[in-house]
Scaffold this motif. Structure first.
Motif: not given
Length: 339
Positions: A255-261, A265-267, A269-278
């Motif tokens: 997700t971080r790679f996608i947001s950098k490219r 689509l910065f959102w 990478s931003a939502a990835a931590p919460l998604t991982s927790v859930v």
């Protein structure tokens, strides 16, 4: 014409020597220039009337009184999204840092939301990161753990952690009140960067315990001891923990790679931590992962914790240990903010 020349024939004008100032005035001026270069109370003194000065003083100590009345509701949506994004990262991060410091996970939750709430009222910089840092957690674990075992004597260890945190806060507050923050500027940038790089390596190695599902792990932080502890227990590695940990690590990196490219689509990478927790919580709940070697946080006591003032340890022989830990942690935490 129109001027006088000196003995050498130059057309310069002699500047009169300023009158000598009394020693106390000179000393007072030098102190003010050193410790109060920005003269924080200048705006307060300029106000006329006791009421205006009181309001100016309150705005200085509580900056939210200045920006809150002018807050525009049009920015509320953006602030809400930013707050949720930061919270999704701060909650698991706070729990991880608490475990890194060998403290109860609930303290990590408190460290995630209490400092930002206080700073929202008293902070003056919108770019400052507030909260726990891995280096401070590592220092507390290393320095306190060398004298008191967090497993054999958890109550005393917890009290010493509270005391060290208290001393760190007093030390940092004293630097601010006495205008001694410039002392941190004397720390070498290369030294801090090297220390941070080493601390990051140690923090990553410490995560191998949970990643591999190990129950017993070394209390040392050097690379040799950690790797020896890891590879001497290969028979206890749990593939379930490895699969879950590596899977979510790969997800965060992708997700971080996608947001950098694609910056739009910065959102993701931003939502990835919460998604991982859930997703992680749902998977653990549905598969009863705690029965398959995956370590879980467990039950967290509801309600607010009692005040820790009565838990402070000011009696020997551990007071000096807490004082030393608090001061060093406070200095390092301030230095980290400069990077």
């Amino acid at each position: 014409m129109g001027g006088s020349a000196d003995a050498n024939g130059a057309g310069s004008v002699r500047v009169p020597v300023p009158p000598a100032r009394p020693f106390l005035d000179t000393f007072r001026g030098n102190l003010k220039e050193t410790f109060f270069p920005d003269d924080p109370f200048r705006g307060v003194v300029r106000e006329r009337g006791a009421g205006r000065r009181t309001v100016a003083a309150l705005r200085y100590f509580f900056p939210f009184l200045e920006w809150a009345p002018a807050y525009a509701l049009s920015t509320f949506k953006s602030d809400l999204i930013a707050g949720i994004t930061i919270a999704s990262l701060a909650i698991p991060q706070g729990i991880s840092y608490a475990k890194l410091a060998n403290l109860p996970p609930v303290l990590g939750l408190y460290s995630s939301f209490v400092p930002p709430l206080v700073y929202a009222l008293m902070g003056s910089s919108k770019d400052l990161a507030v909260g726990t840092v891995a280096v401070a957690s590592l220092l507390i674990s290393s320095m306190l753990g060398s004298e008191v075992s967090p497993t054999e004597n958890p109550v005393l260890y917890l009290h010493l952690a509270f005391t060290a945190t208290f001393f760190a806060g007093v030390f940092q507050a004293s630097l601010g009140l006495l205008r001694l923050g410039f002392i941190v500027d004397l720390l070498s940038h290369a030294t801090i960067v090297g220390f941070m790089a080493g601390a990051a390596t140690v923090v990553c190695l410490q995560q191998l315990k949970g990643m591999l599902g190990l129950v017993h792990f070394t209390t040392s932080t050097d690379v040799v001891s950690v790797m020896e502890s890891v590879f001497s227990q290969t028979h206890q590695w749990r593939w379930e923990s490895v699969l879950l940990g590596c899977g979510f690590l790969f997800f965060l990196l992708v997700t971080r790679f996608i947001s950098k490219r694609r910056p739009k689509l910065f959102w993701i990478s931003a939502a990835a931590p919460l998604t991982s927790v859930v997703l992680g919580s749902v998977l653990v709940y549905l598969t009863h992962a705690e029965n398959h070697g995956i370590e879980v946080i467990g039950y967290l006591k509801k309600g607010l914790n009692p005040p820790s003032v009565t838990s402070l340890q000011f009696s020997p022989p551990y007071m000096m240990l807490a004082l030393k830990t608090g001061i060093i942690t406070g200095v390092i935490a301030l230095a980290v903010r400069l990077l």
